[in-house]
Design an enzyme around this catalytic site. Structure first.
Site, PDB file in Angstrom:
ATOM      1  CG  HIS A  83     -52.303 -58.565  10.270  1.00  0.00           C
ATOM      2  ND1 HIS A  83     -52.737 -59.512   9.462  1.00  0.00           N
ATOM      3  CD2 HIS A  83     -53.144 -57.161   9.841  1.00  0.00           C
ATOM      4  CE1 HIS A  83     -53.967 -58.984   8.473  1.00  0.00           C
ATOM      5  NE2 HIS A  83     -53.885 -57.373   8.896  1.00  0.00           N
ATOM      6  CG  HIS A  89     -51.053 -65.417  12.873  1.00  0.00           C
ATOM      7  ND1 HIS A  89     -51.907 -65.060  11.464  1.00  0.00           N
ATOM      8  CD2 HIS A  89     -50.609 -66.333  12.881  1.00  0.00           C
ATOM      9  CE1 HIS A  89     -52.128 -66.062  10.872  1.00  0.00           C
ATOM     10  NE2 HIS A  89     -51.455 -66.975  11.481  1.00  0.00           N
ATOM     11  CG  HIS A 116     -47.183 -68.995  10.758  1.00  0.00           C
ATOM     12  ND1 HIS A 116     -47.710 -69.169   9.322  1.00  0.00           N
ATOM     13  CD2 HIS A 116     -48.321 -69.158  11.184  1.00  0.00           C
ATOM     14  CE1 HIS A 116     -48.916 -69.653   9.236  1.00  0.00           C
ATOM     15  NE2 HIS A 116     -49.387 -69.306  10.344  1.00  0.00           N
ATOM     16  CD  GLU A 117     -48.811 -68.965  15.265  1.00  0.00           C
ATOM     17  OE1 GLU A 117     -49.620 -68.068  15.300  1.00  0.00           O
ATOM     18  OE2 GLU A 117     -49.134 -69.933  14.550  1.00  0.00           O
TER      19      GLU A 117
END
Length: 601
Positions: free
Chosen positions: A400, A397, A393-394
């Site tokens: 991105h 981020h 998940h991190e």
């Protein structure tokens, strides 16, 4: 990677390979101070442009460029100070550095506060003429259009300056909550599965609440929430102050509600929020079905709130080390192509990540992508399947941020929070599909289905419940009602009953849970987890079904930052969030998972 039963490691005891390299931002505090002094010295130069932005294209361009340079540098100063403080929130030196950086942010906002009202005073045709005269100004076209869009909500120069100077006071509720939650609050000891007394921490709470031993789950649940219950008056006063702050700013800027003000910042129609609440409320029966299935699989006479996190499948207490988690994630994300994988490898091996929990470290996990350096990821890793998903998940981020920072100028590099959760949850969707496809046993498949359904429960349902709580608390304040501990707890209790249904005992201990959720201080943030999850579910299906064309659309989206409105960027990637369709489709996936789990049991 472990820690003694006596307690957590001190910061200096954490092995270097498990620490992020903040030296990549500033090699020393002297270098930090140098940039700090430079920003301070540049502020009068920026102030000197006041009253002159409409005089010529050259002046406008020079002012905007200087503003960006100062803002970028301030961003690095703040990032370094914040992350140093987060390593150990009790460290007085870094508390002071963080205060200093926050103070500078307020100064910069104060000095730059004239820019937007002054831009709005320039006739639109003159702005257009400036762009024609000065090619470099073309870069700022979308920014200028976005400013003009909010014309009705920007105040006079003096009023804007006053609001900017209120900034530090406005941050107080969130800051005070952070100090209560991370530095001051002390949890009791509980007995673990072996009957040993162990210190409860926020990091360990997740392990205990997932324990197959019901006594451990119950003890952790009660100890956690009763600790917050003892602070309920302070926590209610702090949350009320935060909500009042949101309402004050919305009214000052002539919005009909705090919710409208918050959504307008990203140009998101209120209908997106309303559609989310309606779609999820229309499908709460699926969550009720899930709770009934969980009760059956756990073999319980009655199911409680502390029974929601433990795996429903026995003897599948999967241990995933950090090293194993990294390797699995790399394989799972292969559908995203070679370029993405190369950048992922760079992130995993180049000092981006702070892995282990240590004494005083900020709880939870986040990614921070300041412009001008690489992204940073904070974890509090324990060897669980869940924490492998946190890493995926991190890193979503982080990549991105990495793609946006590489492909956009500073002004557009920082993507909006509305799209922020897409890249992170898409990684999770690909990871779960990878694991499900390779699951060899019925029990293994059931365990993973359980995990994926938990993603839907905690992200789509729970975050929407939070969003409903947030909407209702703001409406109460807007109607002149006080947010007393009793009212907050009653509201939170009723929402839990509505979402989870009649089959579960909604323990009174959970009523205070509103008091421990940091996101309630982020001003209508949580609904974006649910919309982002829905968009990510749709995009991950496109990537797995279409392959390269969908991957290219997706990578273009990652590279786009905020160079267009979020709704438009997602449309180009392949998802229309103005319609209820993505949320309904995501809920359909949840129903299919539920069907499959019921078939297997």
């Amino acid at each position: 990677m472990g820690e003694s039963d006596q307690g957590l490691l001190e910061r200096h005891e954490v092995p270097e390979e498990y620490r992020w390299r903040l030296e990549d931002i500033y090699a020393s505090e002297a270098a930090w101070q140098q940039d700090y002094d430079e920003v301070k010295s540049q502020l009068p130069d920026l102030e000197a442009f006041q009253g002159k932005l409409g005089s010529s294209a050259e002046t406008l361009l020079a002012a905007l460029k200087l503003r960006d340079e100062i803002s970028q540098k301030t961003g690095l100063l703040y990032a370094y100070a914040k992350m140093r403080k987060d390593e150990n929130t009790a460290n007085a030196k870094y508390q002071a550095l963080d205060d200093k950086a926050r103070g500078l942010l307020i100064d910069v906002r104060g000095v730059t506060s004239y820019i937007v009202p002054e831009l709005l005073a320039i006739p639109g045709e003159r702005v257009e003429q400036f762009i024609k005269e000065k090619e470099e100004l073309g870069l700022y076209r979308h920014y200028l259009e976005d400013v003009l869009r909010q014309k009705d909500h920007v105040l006079s120069l003096e009023e804007e300056r006053l609001l900017a100077r209120l900034g530090e006071v406005a941050q107080a509720p969130s800051y005070i909550f952070g100090m209560i939650n991370d530095a001051d609050i002390q949890f009791p000891k509980i007995r673990d599965e072996q009957g040993r007394e162990v210190q409860l921490t926020k990091g360990r709470y997740r392990q205990f609440i997932e324990s197959p031993d019901r006594r451990v789950r119950r003890e952790a649940f009660e100890a956690m929430h009763q600790t917050y219950k003892r602070q309920e008056n302070t926590l209610a006063a702090t949350l009320q102050a935060s909500v009042k702050k949101d309402v004050f700013y919305a009214r000052a800027r002539k919005y009909e509600s705090a919710r409208q003000a918050a959504l307008d910042a990203d140009n998101i129609p209120l209908s997106v929020y309303d559609n989310l609440l309606k779609s999820v409320n229309d499908h709460v029966h699926l969550l009720h079905r899930y709770v009934a299935l969980r009760q059956k699989l756990l073999g319980l006479d009655e199911i409680h709130m502390y029974d929601l996190y433990t795996p429903m499948v026995p003897d599948m207490n999967v241990k995933v080390t950090y090293e194993e988690a990294k390797e699995t994630i790399k394989k799972a994300l292969q559908p995203l192509g070679e370029d993405y994988l190369a950048n992922l490898e760079k992130g995993l091996t180049s000092g981006w990540i702070d892995v282990m929990e240590n004494k005083g470290k900020r709880s939870g996990a986040y990614s921070f992508g300041p412009y001008g350096t690489h992204p940073f990821v904070l974890l509090n890793h324990h060897d669980t399947l869940d924490h492998m998903f946190t890493l995926a998940h991190e890193m979503g981020h982080a990549l991105h941020s990495y793609y946006s920072n590489q492909h956009q100028p500073y002004i557009y590099a920082d993507y909006t929070i509305f799209v922020a959760e897409v890249a992170s949850t898409l990684n999770e969707a690909l990871l779960i599909r990878y694991l499900l496809d390779r699951s060899k046993t019925k029990e293994g498949k059931k365990y993973l289905l359980n995990h994926y359904m938990e993603q839907f429960r905690t992200t789509l349902y729970r975050q929407t419940m939070f969003a409903e709580f947030e909407m209702l608390t703001h409406q109460m304040v807007e109607d002149g009602e006080a947010l007393t501990p009793e009212r907050l707890s009653a509201l939170y209790h009723d929402l839990n009953v509505k979402y989870y249904g009649d089959d579960i005992v909604v323990d009174r201990d959970v009523d205070i849970e509103w008091g421990r959720i940091p996101h309630f201080y982020y001003n209508f943030y949580v609904y974006k987890y649910a919309t982002g999850f829905s968009a990510a579910t749709a995009l991950s299906q496109q990537i797995l079904q279409e392959g390269k064309p969908a991957v290219e659309r997706y990578l273009d989206f990652l590279k786009s930052g905020s160079s267009d409105y979020s709704i438009n960027l997602l449309k180009r990637a392949g998802v229309d969030m103005t319609s209820p369709e993505p949320v309904n489709k995501a809920l359909k996936v949840f129903e299919e998972l539920l069907d499959e789990m019921e078939r297997l049991t």
